[in-house]
Write an enzyme that holds these catalytic residues in place. Sequence first.
Site, PDB file in Angstrom:
ATOM      1  CG  ASP A 106      36.971  40.471  36.759  1.00 44.14           C
ATOM      2  OD1 ASP A 106      37.454  41.093  35.796  1.00 44.14           O
ATOM      3  OD2 ASP A 106      35.863  39.901  36.724  1.00 44.14           O
ATOM      4  CB  SER A 144      35.797  39.749  33.295  1.00 49.28           C
ATOM      5  OG  SER A 144      34.830  39.705  34.300  1.00 49.28           O
TER       6      SER A 144
END
Length: 290
Positions: A194, A60
Amino acid sequence: MNHFVYLMDKYGNPYSFSLKPKYYKTLVLSGGAMRGVYLLGALNGLKIKINKISTFIGISSGSIICFLLSIGYTPYEIFISLLKYDNLLTINLDKLYSGDTRNEGGLFSSENIFKHLETQMRLKEISRSITFKEHFEKTGKILIVMAFNITKCKEDIFTYETTPDMEILNSLKLSARIPIIFGPIKYNNNFYIDGGVWNNFPIDIAIKYHNKKNKKKSDWIIAVTTLFSTYKQNIHQWYKFSNINIVMVNDTPDLNPSLVSSDLEKLTMFNKGEEKASLIKKQNIRRNSI
Protein backbone atom coordinates in the site's frame (compact mmCIF):
# COMPACT_ATOMS: atom_id res chain seq x y z
CA MET A 1 -10.52 41.23 4.89
CA ASN A 2 -9.38 37.77 6.11
CA HIS A 3 -10.16 35.19 3.46
CA PHE A 4 -8.96 32.22 5.53
CA VAL A 5 -10.21 29.86 8.22
CA TYR A 6 -7.39 28.44 10.35
CA LEU A 7 -7.60 24.87 11.63
CA MET A 8 -5.30 22.34 13.32
CA ASP A 9 -3.99 18.93 12.25
CA LYS A 10 -3.61 16.10 14.77
CA TYR A 11 -0.14 17.34 15.75
CA GLY A 12 -1.40 20.84 16.53
CA ASN A 13 0.05 22.36 13.36
CA PRO A 14 -2.16 25.09 11.86
CA TYR A 15 -3.39 24.88 8.28
CA SER A 16 -5.77 27.13 6.40
CA PHE A 17 -8.74 27.04 4.06
CA SER A 18 -9.68 29.87 1.72
CA LEU A 19 -12.80 30.67 -0.27
CA LYS A 20 -10.74 32.48 -2.89
CA PRO A 21 -10.64 29.74 -5.55
CA LYS A 22 -13.76 29.43 -7.69
CA TYR A 23 -12.59 25.98 -8.73
CA TYR A 24 -9.57 23.69 -8.36
CA LYS A 25 -7.12 22.28 -10.89
CA THR A 26 -5.60 19.54 -8.70
CA LEU A 27 -7.20 17.12 -6.24
CA VAL A 28 -5.24 15.13 -3.63
CA LEU A 29 -6.88 12.30 -1.68
CA SER A 30 -5.29 10.31 1.14
CA GLY A 31 -5.58 6.60 1.75
CA GLY A 32 -7.58 5.08 4.58
CA ALA A 33 -9.57 2.10 3.27
CA MET A 34 -13.29 2.69 3.89
CA ARG A 35 -12.46 6.05 5.50
CA GLY A 36 -12.48 7.22 1.90
CA VAL A 37 -16.23 7.66 2.41
CA TYR A 38 -15.41 10.62 4.69
CA LEU A 39 -13.56 12.16 1.75
CA LEU A 40 -16.49 11.62 -0.59
CA GLY A 41 -18.72 13.42 1.89
CA ALA A 42 -16.27 16.31 2.18
CA LEU A 43 -16.04 16.71 -1.60
CA ASN A 44 -19.82 16.68 -1.80
CA GLY A 45 -20.09 19.31 0.95
CA LEU A 46 -17.56 21.59 -0.72
CA LYS A 47 -19.59 21.49 -3.96
CA ILE A 48 -16.35 21.14 -5.90
CA LYS A 49 -16.58 21.32 -9.68
CA ILE A 50 -14.96 17.98 -10.43
CA ASN A 51 -15.08 18.61 -14.18
CA LYS A 52 -12.70 21.57 -13.71
CA ILE A 53 -10.04 19.41 -12.06
CA SER A 54 -7.27 18.42 -14.47
CA THR A 55 -4.96 16.45 -12.15
CA PHE A 56 -6.02 13.71 -9.72
CA ILE A 57 -3.49 12.43 -7.17
CA GLY A 58 -4.35 9.53 -4.88
CA ILE A 59 -2.98 6.90 -2.55
CA SER A 60 -4.59 3.54 -1.76
CA SER A 61 -8.38 3.96 -1.55
CA GLY A 62 -7.85 7.61 -2.49
CA SER A 63 -6.35 6.51 -5.80
CA ILE A 64 -9.46 4.45 -6.60
CA ILE A 65 -11.73 7.40 -5.83
CA CYS A 66 -9.53 9.70 -7.93
CA PHE A 67 -9.78 7.32 -10.88
CA LEU A 68 -13.58 7.12 -10.65
CA LEU A 69 -13.84 10.91 -10.42
CA SER A 70 -11.55 11.28 -13.43
CA ILE A 71 -13.83 9.16 -15.63
CA GLY A 72 -16.91 11.17 -14.80
CA TYR A 73 -18.41 9.99 -11.51
CA THR A 74 -19.49 12.44 -8.82
CA PRO A 75 -18.61 11.90 -5.13
CA TYR A 76 -22.27 11.19 -4.39
CA GLU A 77 -22.54 8.61 -7.18
CA ILE A 78 -19.47 6.78 -5.87
CA PHE A 79 -20.96 6.78 -2.37
CA ILE A 80 -24.29 5.39 -3.60
CA SER A 81 -22.47 2.62 -5.50
CA LEU A 82 -20.82 1.56 -2.23
CA LEU A 83 -24.21 1.31 -0.53
CA LYS A 84 -25.39 -1.01 -3.29
CA TYR A 85 -22.29 -3.19 -3.09
CA ASP A 86 -21.63 -4.54 0.41
CA ASN A 87 -19.38 -7.54 -0.16
CA LEU A 88 -16.09 -5.77 -0.93
CA LEU A 89 -13.90 -7.92 1.27
CA THR A 90 -13.62 -11.69 0.92
CA ILE A 91 -11.91 -13.80 3.56
CA ASN A 92 -9.45 -16.39 2.26
CA LEU A 93 -10.53 -19.12 4.67
CA ASP A 94 -7.90 -21.59 3.46
CA LYS A 95 -5.17 -19.06 4.18
CA LEU A 96 -6.75 -18.09 7.48
CA TYR A 97 -6.49 -21.63 8.79
CA SER A 98 -3.20 -22.56 7.13
CA GLY A 99 -1.33 -19.30 7.71
CA ASP A 100 -0.37 -19.27 4.02
CA THR A 101 -0.28 -15.65 2.79
CA ARG A 102 1.42 -16.24 -0.57
CA ASN A 103 0.07 -15.49 -4.04
CA GLU A 104 -2.75 -12.93 -3.65
CA GLY A 105 -1.27 -12.09 -0.28
CA GLY A 106 -2.71 -11.58 3.18
CA LEU A 107 -5.72 -13.21 4.72
CA PHE A 108 -8.20 -11.41 2.49
CA SER A 109 -8.86 -11.11 -1.23
CA SER A 110 -9.29 -7.80 -3.06
CA GLU A 111 -11.07 -9.56 -5.93
CA ASN A 112 -14.52 -8.16 -5.11
CA ILE A 113 -13.18 -4.62 -4.76
CA PHE A 114 -11.88 -4.69 -8.30
CA LYS A 115 -14.92 -6.51 -9.67
CA HIS A 116 -16.96 -3.60 -8.35
CA LEU A 117 -14.52 -1.14 -9.90
CA GLU A 118 -14.70 -2.90 -13.27
CA THR A 119 -18.50 -2.69 -13.12
CA GLN A 120 -18.27 1.07 -12.59
CA MET A 121 -15.85 1.31 -15.52
CA ARG A 122 -18.20 -0.56 -17.85
CA LEU A 123 -21.02 1.82 -16.97
CA LYS A 124 -18.84 4.67 -18.25
CA GLU A 125 -17.72 2.62 -21.29
CA ILE A 126 -14.15 2.45 -20.00
CA SER A 127 -12.11 -0.63 -20.92
CA ARG A 128 -10.82 -2.64 -17.96
CA SER A 129 -7.41 -2.64 -19.67
CA ILE A 130 -7.21 1.13 -20.18
CA THR A 131 -3.67 2.45 -19.80
CA PHE A 132 -2.52 5.76 -18.37
CA LYS A 133 -1.86 7.07 -21.87
CA GLU A 134 -5.28 5.95 -23.16
CA HIS A 135 -6.97 7.44 -20.11
CA PHE A 136 -5.28 10.80 -20.69
CA GLU A 137 -6.19 10.77 -24.39
CA LYS A 138 -9.81 9.85 -23.62
CA THR A 139 -10.49 12.15 -20.65
CA GLY A 140 -7.85 14.89 -20.87
CA LYS A 141 -7.26 14.26 -17.16
CA ILE A 142 -3.95 13.45 -15.48
CA LEU A 143 -4.09 10.59 -12.98
CA ILE A 144 -1.18 10.10 -10.56
CA VAL A 145 -1.07 6.92 -8.47
CA MET A 146 1.56 5.94 -5.90
CA ALA A 147 2.58 2.60 -4.43
CA PHE A 148 5.45 1.54 -2.19
CA ASN A 149 8.07 -0.66 -3.86
CA ILE A 150 9.39 -2.89 -1.07
CA THR A 151 11.92 -4.55 -3.38
CA LYS A 152 13.71 -1.23 -3.93
CA CYS A 153 12.42 0.43 -0.75
CA LYS A 154 11.05 3.49 -2.51
CA GLU A 155 7.86 5.16 -3.61
CA ASP A 156 6.93 4.54 -7.25
CA ILE A 157 4.79 7.08 -9.08
CA PHE A 158 2.61 6.00 -11.99
CA THR A 159 1.38 8.56 -14.55
CA TYR A 160 0.80 8.82 -18.30
CA GLU A 161 4.29 10.36 -18.50
CA THR A 162 6.25 7.80 -16.45
CA THR A 163 4.25 4.63 -17.21
CA PRO A 164 2.10 5.37 -20.29
CA ASP A 165 1.47 1.72 -21.19
CA MET A 166 0.66 0.50 -17.68
CA GLU A 167 -2.93 -0.57 -17.14
CA ILE A 168 -4.51 1.70 -14.54
CA LEU A 169 -6.19 -1.22 -12.80
CA ASN A 170 -2.76 -2.72 -12.14
CA SER A 171 -1.53 0.52 -10.57
CA LEU A 172 -4.59 0.67 -8.31
CA LYS A 173 -4.04 -2.92 -7.20
CA LEU A 174 -0.46 -2.01 -6.26
CA SER A 175 -1.46 1.15 -4.42
CA ALA A 176 -4.35 -0.33 -2.42
CA ARG A 177 -2.50 -3.18 -0.70
CA ILE A 178 -3.01 -2.63 3.03
CA PRO A 179 -0.31 -4.72 4.79
CA ILE A 180 -1.44 -7.98 6.45
CA ILE A 181 -4.96 -7.54 5.06
CA PHE A 182 -3.83 -8.03 1.47
CA GLY A 183 -0.08 -8.51 1.53
CA PRO A 184 2.49 -7.67 -1.18
CA ILE A 185 1.80 -8.05 -4.89
CA LYS A 186 4.38 -8.63 -7.62
CA TYR A 187 4.65 -6.43 -10.70
CA ASN A 188 7.60 -6.28 -13.13
CA ASN A 189 9.77 -8.32 -10.74
CA ASN A 190 9.14 -5.91 -7.87
CA PHE A 191 6.93 -6.40 -4.84
CA TYR A 192 4.56 -3.64 -3.76
CA ILE A 193 2.47 -2.78 -0.74
CA ASP A 194 0.00 0.00 0.00
CA GLY A 195 1.28 3.43 -1.01
CA GLY A 196 -0.02 4.87 2.25
CA VAL A 197 2.71 3.06 4.17
CA TRP A 198 5.23 5.59 2.84
CA ASN A 199 3.20 8.70 2.09
CA ASN A 200 -0.49 8.53 2.94
CA PHE A 201 -1.29 12.18 2.18
CA PRO A 202 0.78 13.17 -0.89
CA ILE A 203 0.49 16.96 -0.71
CA ASP A 204 4.21 17.14 -1.54
CA ILE A 205 3.68 15.30 -4.84
CA ALA A 206 0.97 17.78 -5.84
CA ILE A 207 3.12 20.81 -5.03
CA LYS A 208 6.19 19.40 -6.79
CA TYR A 209 4.08 18.59 -9.86
CA HIS A 210 2.54 22.07 -9.71
CA ASN A 211 5.99 23.69 -9.68
CA LYS A 212 7.42 21.33 -12.31
CA LYS A 213 4.64 22.19 -14.74
CA ASN A 214 4.92 25.93 -14.00
CA LYS A 215 1.27 26.10 -13.09
CA LYS A 216 -0.40 29.50 -12.80
CA LYS A 217 -0.79 31.16 -9.41
CA SER A 218 -4.53 30.93 -9.96
CA ASP A 219 -4.34 27.12 -10.18
CA TRP A 220 -5.40 25.86 -6.76
CA ILE A 221 -4.93 22.47 -5.11
CA ILE A 222 -7.56 20.89 -2.85
CA ALA A 223 -6.25 18.14 -0.53
CA VAL A 224 -8.57 16.02 1.61
CA THR A 225 -7.89 13.50 4.39
CA THR A 226 -9.26 12.53 7.79
CA LEU A 227 -7.84 14.22 10.89
CA PHE A 228 -6.44 11.07 12.46
CA SER A 229 -5.34 9.29 9.29
CA THR A 230 -1.70 8.35 8.83
CA TYR A 231 0.42 11.35 7.88
CA LYS A 232 3.83 12.48 9.08
CA GLN A 233 4.34 15.42 11.41
CA ASN A 234 6.65 17.17 8.95
CA ILE A 235 3.77 17.45 6.49
CA HIS A 236 3.19 20.93 7.93
CA GLN A 237 6.05 22.25 5.77
CA TRP A 238 3.69 22.04 2.79
CA TYR A 239 0.87 23.94 4.49
CA LYS A 240 2.60 27.23 3.65
CA PHE A 241 2.16 26.77 -0.10
CA SER A 242 0.00 29.71 -1.14
CA ASN A 243 -2.36 27.88 -3.49
CA ILE A 244 -3.50 24.89 -1.45
CA ASN A 245 -6.68 24.29 0.52
CA ILE A 246 -6.69 21.45 3.04
CA VAL A 247 -9.65 19.68 4.60
CA MET A 248 -9.16 17.20 7.45
CA VAL A 249 -12.44 15.53 8.35
CA ASN A 250 -12.86 14.66 12.02
CA ASP A 251 -12.99 10.88 12.32
CA THR A 252 -15.95 9.77 14.42
CA PRO A 253 -14.41 8.52 17.73
CA ASP A 254 -16.82 5.63 18.21
CA LEU A 255 -16.58 4.44 14.60
CA ASN A 256 -13.73 2.23 13.41
CA PRO A 257 -14.64 1.56 9.77
CA SER A 258 -13.37 -1.43 7.85
CA LEU A 259 -13.85 -2.79 4.36
CA VAL A 260 -16.97 -4.56 5.63
CA SER A 261 -18.60 -1.44 7.08
CA SER A 262 -22.39 -1.45 7.23
CA ASP A 263 -24.50 0.94 5.19
CA LEU A 264 -25.26 2.87 8.40
CA GLU A 265 -21.53 3.30 9.08
CA LYS A 266 -20.94 4.44 5.50
CA LEU A 267 -23.79 6.94 5.78
CA THR A 268 -22.37 8.25 9.07
CA MET A 269 -18.95 8.76 7.50
CA PHE A 270 -20.34 10.47 4.42
CA ASN A 271 -22.46 12.81 6.54
CA LYS A 272 -19.53 13.65 8.84
CA GLY A 273 -17.37 14.54 5.85
CA GLU A 274 -20.12 16.64 4.32
CA GLU A 275 -20.81 18.44 7.63
CA LYS A 276 -17.12 19.24 8.17
CA ALA A 277 -16.72 20.73 4.70
CA SER A 278 -19.95 22.72 4.95
CA LEU A 279 -18.93 24.06 8.37
CA ILE A 280 -15.56 25.26 7.06
CA LYS A 281 -17.27 27.13 4.23
CA LYS A 282 -19.82 28.69 6.61
CA GLN A 283 -17.10 29.79 9.05
CA ASN A 284 -15.22 31.43 6.20
CA ILE A 285 -18.30 33.22 4.86
CA ARG A 286 -19.29 34.36 8.37
CA ARG A 287 -15.82 35.70 9.09
CA ASN A 288 -15.70 37.68 5.86
CA SER A 289 -19.16 39.16 6.41
CA ILE A 290 -18.23 40.73 9.76
